[in-house]
Design a protein around this motif. Sequence first.
Motif, PDB file in Angstrom:
ATOM      1  N   ARG A  56       0.833  -1.202   0.000  1.00 53.72           N
ATOM      2  CA  ARG A  56       0.000   0.000   0.000  1.00 53.72           C
ATOM      3  C   ARG A  56       0.868   1.253   0.000  1.00 53.72           C
ATOM      4  O   ARG A  56       1.984   1.250   0.516  1.00 53.72           O
ATOM      5  CB  ARG A  56      -0.945  -0.001   1.211  1.00 53.72           C
ATOM      6  N   PHE A  57       0.319   2.313  -0.573  1.00 53.51           N
ATOM      7  CA  PHE A  57       0.978   3.612  -0.540  1.00 53.51           C
ATOM      8  C   PHE A  57      -0.067   4.714  -0.649  1.00 53.51           C
ATOM      9  O   PHE A  57      -1.237   4.452  -0.953  1.00 53.51           O
ATOM     10  CB  PHE A  57       2.032   3.731  -1.644  1.00 53.51           C
ATOM     11  N   VAL A  58       0.332   5.926  -0.342  1.00 51.61           N
ATOM     12  CA  VAL A  58      -0.575   7.079  -0.357  1.00 51.61           C
ATOM     13  C   VAL A  58      -0.045   8.100  -1.348  1.00 51.61           C
ATOM     14  O   VAL A  58       1.147   8.439  -1.327  1.00 51.61           O
ATOM     15  CB  VAL A  58      -0.692   7.727   1.046  1.00 51.61           C
ATOM     16  N   GLY A  59      -0.922   8.579  -2.227  1.00 45.88           N
ATOM     17  CA  GLY A  59      -0.531   9.587  -3.203  1.00 45.88           C
ATOM     18  C   GLY A  59      -1.088  10.947  -2.832  1.00 45.88           C
ATOM     19  O   GLY A  59      -2.236  11.059  -2.364  1.00 45.88           O
ATOM     20  N   PHE A  60      -0.285  11.986  -3.011  1.00 42.26           N
ATOM     21  CA  PHE A  60      -0.699  13.362  -2.754  1.00 42.26           C
ATOM     22  C   PHE A  60      -0.728  14.092  -4.094  1.00 42.26           C
ATOM     23  O   PHE A  60       0.279  14.140  -4.814  1.00 42.26           O
ATOM     24  CB  PHE A  60       0.266  14.038  -1.782  1.00 42.26           C
TER      25      PHE A  60
END
Length: 206
Positions: A56-60
Amino acid sequence: MAGTVRQRSLTESIRVPGADAGALYGLVAEVRNMGRWSPECRGVWAPGGAPRAGSRFVGFNRRGPFVWFTTCRVVEAVPGEAFVFDVGVFGLPIARWGYRFDAYEESDGTDGTDGTDGRKADGTGTGSGEPGGDKAGGAGTSGAGARSGTRVTETWRDLRTGRGSGFAVLLGRVFTGASPERRIALNRAGMRTTLARLAREAALRA
């Protein structure tokens, strides 16, 4: 009068002469560098280690005055072949993005096409969106030059269907300032820019 059917998928591709599929996969799978390729992504937070299915990862992201974040989950990570991830917001599915890498051989070195879809090796057939229409990888394919390389295909599929889809569409309008119809145009332009930037980086590293 019947409403317009919403387009729910997009595909764009570019050929990168002389590029190795594994190297191009590495550029895409290093998600922390996504902001270097995408015109909307400004950064990514991801845990260490090579990505794999389930990571999982978070994009801004930002477009003009609009700023938003997305949560992402890798669904396929096969070095040199494919990198695919799902994007969501507040637990709602939004889209599936994918990259596939296929080797190609030039069928005709005289017309600058690959003999399949007729798109030019310089990216102009896909409307790369990059200034100057630079050639993918910075090298032509007609005459004496690279005769093989890797085709990178980027795909997008709308996952805003079924239960909660209406709320997901509303969130998209609020956070990104774009209707589903406008999002299609923005995504297509962004994909072309992303692919052109990837091709350029691959040429610099070759």
